[in-house]
Motif scaffolding. Structure first.
Motif, mmCIF file in Angstrom:
data_model
loop_
_atom_site.group_PDB
_atom_site.id
_atom_site.type_symbol
_atom_site.label_atom_id
_atom_site.label_comp_id
_atom_site.label_asym_id
_atom_site.label_seq_id
_atom_site.Cartn_x
_atom_site.Cartn_y
_atom_site.Cartn_z
ATOM 1 N N HIS A 1 32.207 91.387 41.723
ATOM 2 C CA HIS A 1 31.117 90.440 41.479
ATOM 3 C C HIS A 1 31.612 89.016 41.688
ATOM 4 C CE1 HIS A 1 28.291 93.353 40.065
ATOM 5 N NE2 HIS A 1 29.042 93.730 39.050
ATOM 6 N N ALA A 2 30.686 88.146 41.984
ATOM 7 C CA ALA A 2 31.001 86.723 42.119
ATOM 8 C C ALA A 2 31.457 86.170 40.776
ATOM 9 C CB ALA A 2 29.768 85.969 42.606
ATOM 10 N N SER A 3 32.387 85.238 40.824
ATOM 11 C CA SER A 3 32.843 84.572 39.599
ATOM 12 C C SER A 3 31.713 83.653 39.115
ATOM 13 C CB SER A 3 34.089 83.733 39.897
ATOM 14 O OG SER A 3 33.738 82.631 40.745
ATOM 15 N N PRO A 4 31.784 83.208 37.862
ATOM 16 C CA PRO A 4 30.753 82.273 37.378
ATOM 17 C C PRO A 4 30.650 81.008 38.240
ATOM 18 C CG PRO A 4 31.991 83.144 35.523
ATOM 19 C CD PRO A 4 32.683 83.627 36.774
ATOM 20 N N GLN A 5 31.785 80.497 38.706
ATOM 21 C CA GLN A 5 31.772 79.299 39.546
ATOM 22 C C GLN A 5 31.097 79.588 40.890
ATOM 23 O OE1 GLN A 5 34.549 80.596 38.108
ATOM 24 N NE2 GLN A 5 34.930 79.087 36.507
ATOM 25 N N GLU A 6 31.423 80.736 41.481
ATOM 26 C CA GLU A 6 30.826 81.093 42.766
ATOM 27 C C GLU A 6 29.334 81.371 42.598
ATOM 28 O OE1 GLU A 6 31.844 83.792 46.670
ATOM 29 O OE2 GLU A 6 32.444 84.603 44.712
ATOM 30 N N LEU B 1 9.931 75.457 42.186
ATOM 31 C CA LEU B 1 10.807 76.450 42.815
ATOM 32 C C LEU B 1 12.234 76.297 42.300
ATOM 33 C CD1 LEU B 1 11.105 78.783 44.760
ATOM 34 C CD2 LEU B 1 11.351 77.124 46.613
ATOM 35 N N THR B 2 12.688 75.061 42.143
ATOM 36 C CA THR B 2 14.024 74.828 41.587
ATOM 37 C C THR B 2 14.123 75.411 40.183
ATOM 38 O OG1 THR B 2 14.340 72.830 42.921
ATOM 39 C CG2 THR B 2 15.684 73.034 40.918
ATOM 40 N N ALA B 3 13.135 75.159 39.346
ATOM 41 C CA ALA B 3 13.131 75.716 37.983
ATOM 42 C C ALA B 3 13.123 77.240 38.021
ATOM 43 C CB ALA B 3 11.922 75.193 37.208
ATOM 44 N N ASN B 4 12.362 77.817 38.937
ATOM 45 C CA ASN B 4 12.270 79.270 39.065
ATOM 46 C C ASN B 4 13.627 79.869 39.440
ATOM 47 O OD1 ASN B 4 11.435 81.683 41.214
ATOM 48 N ND2 ASN B 4 10.238 81.673 39.317
ATOM 49 N N ILE B 5 14.278 79.285 40.414
ATOM 50 C CA ILE B 5 15.575 79.796 40.864
ATOM 51 C C ILE B 5 16.614 79.644 39.753
ATOM 52 C CG2 ILE B 5 17.485 79.371 42.491
ATOM 53 C CD1 ILE B 5 15.230 78.534 44.541
ATOM 54 N N LEU B 6 16.647 78.496 39.113
ATOM 55 C CA LEU B 6 17.651 78.262 38.070
ATOM 56 C C LEU B 6 17.378 79.086 36.815
ATOM 57 C CD1 LEU B 6 18.385 74.458 38.563
ATOM 58 C CD2 LEU B 6 19.645 76.455 39.441
ATOM 59 N N THR B 7 16.135 79.510 36.604
ATOM 60 C CA THR B 7 15.843 80.452 35.519
ATOM 61 C C THR B 7 16.555 81.774 35.787
ATOM 62 O OG1 THR B 7 13.721 79.439 34.991
ATOM 63 C CG2 THR B 7 14.008 81.746 34.338
ATOM 64 N N GLY B 8 16.567 82.195 37.046
ATOM 65 C CA GLY B 8 17.302 83.414 37.413
ATOM 66 C C GLY B 8 18.784 83.284 37.111
ATOM 67 N N LEU B 9 19.359 82.124 37.403
ATOM 68 C CA LEU B 9 20.775 81.894 37.084
ATOM 69 C C LEU B 9 20.989 81.989 35.576
ATOM 70 C CD1 LEU B 9 23.681 81.081 37.763
ATOM 71 C CD2 LEU B 9 22.922 78.683 37.753
ATOM 72 N N ARG B 10 20.115 81.373 34.805
ATOM 73 C CA ARG B 10 20.250 81.425 33.344
ATOM 74 C C ARG B 10 20.201 82.868 32.835
ATOM 75 N NH1 ARG B 10 16.786 82.430 29.618
ATOM 76 N NH2 ARG B 10 14.958 81.985 30.895
ATOM 77 N N LEU B 11 19.310 83.678 33.402
ATOM 78 C CA LEU B 11 19.210 85.074 32.976
ATOM 79 C C LEU B 11 20.492 85.836 33.271
ATOM 80 C CD1 LEU B 11 15.557 85.922 34.060
ATOM 81 C CD2 LEU B 11 16.434 85.608 31.725
ATOM 82 N N ILE B 12 21.088 85.579 34.438
ATOM 83 C CA ILE B 12 22.357 86.233 34.769
ATOM 84 C C ILE B 12 23.442 85.769 33.801
ATOM 85 C CG2 ILE B 12 24.234 86.362 36.457
ATOM 86 C CD1 ILE B 12 22.124 86.296 38.656
ATOM 87 N N ALA C 1 22.950 87.448 30.515
ATOM 88 C CA ALA C 1 23.278 88.881 30.575
ATOM 89 C C ALA C 1 24.783 89.089 30.606
ATOM 90 C CB ALA C 1 22.620 89.522 31.792
ATOM 91 N N VAL C 2 25.486 88.267 31.372
ATOM 92 C CA VAL C 2 26.945 88.383 31.453
ATOM 93 C C VAL C 2 27.572 88.040 30.105
ATOM 94 C CG1 VAL C 2 29.027 87.368 32.499
ATOM 95 C CG2 VAL C 2 27.085 88.021 33.946
ATOM 96 N N ALA C 3 27.081 86.997 29.466
ATOM 97 C CA ALA C 3 27.636 86.574 28.173
ATOM 98 C C ALA C 3 27.454 87.644 27.105
ATOM 99 C CB ALA C 3 26.990 85.268 27.726
ATOM 100 N N THR C 4 26.315 88.329 27.111
ATOM 101 C CA THR C 4 26.075 89.343 26.076
ATOM 102 C C THR C 4 26.759 90.669 26.398
ATOM 103 O OG1 THR C 4 23.997 90.018 27.110
ATOM 104 C CG2 THR C 4 23.865 88.359 25.359
ATOM 105 N N SER C 5 27.187 90.869 27.646
ATOM 106 C CA SER C 5 27.818 92.145 27.986
ATOM 107 C C SER C 5 29.336 92.075 27.931
ATOM 108 C CB SER C 5 27.393 92.602 29.385
ATOM 109 O OG SER C 5 27.932 91.737 30.369
#
Length: 169
Positions: A19-24, A143-154, A157-161
């Protein structure tokens, strides 16, 4: 593999890349914003009433899914693909698709919460209205808010897993 998701290593075979690193991942999302906003603004300039009606039908389909239906990344991706297709800039759309392929592993198995689903639907409704109104500013911001919402969800999810580290006793 041209997607960059797998690598053919001589005498070893095909290897799936990690998987991509958080920075990537952050860099991918920032690049997505630039490319996808450019595609959406071009779509705004070319959109016909038929194109807008088609996006509205897709949004209605998304909203009609029962609340307990696992709403995944695919419905959202299909909406964006349909939007960017209006721009008729296939090379940029291929770049976006490649980036989405790299983050799909994170999103495919994540089921969005009802509040996330509604937020995506609201973003999509605003995007459609911005197309109708030929409002580039609202389109780009939403659209920017929509895309960055996806980043926040990832990121959530990563933080809780992640396994919690234990202190040494």
């Amino acid at each position: 593999d041209r997607s960059g998701l797998v690598q053919n290593i001589p005498y070893k075979g095909v290897v799936v890349l990690p998987h991509a690193s958080p920075q990537e991942l952050d860099a991918i999302y920032q690049t997505r914003v630039v490319l996808e906003v450019a595609l959406a603004i071009e779509a705004l300039r070319k959109a016909t009433k038929k194109d807008i009606t088609s996006l509205e039908k897709h949004l209605a389909k998304m909203r009609s899914l029962p609340p307990d239906t696992p709403f995944g990344f695919h419905e959202d991706r299909q909406f964006h693909s349909q939007l960017y297709g209006i721009a008729k800039m296939p090379r940029l759309q291929i770049l976006v698709d490649t980036m989405l392929d790299h983050i799909e592993a994170f999103l495919t198995f994540h089921s969005f919460a009802p509040s996330d689903k509604e937020l995506f639907a609201e973003h999509h409704a605003i995007i459609i209205q911005a197309l109708r109104d030929k409002d580039e500013g609202t389109l780009g911001d939403t659209l920017t808010a929509n895309i960055l919402t996806g980043l926040r969800l990832i990121q959530d999810a990563v933080a809780t897993s992640r396994p919690r580290s234990r202190g040494v006793r």
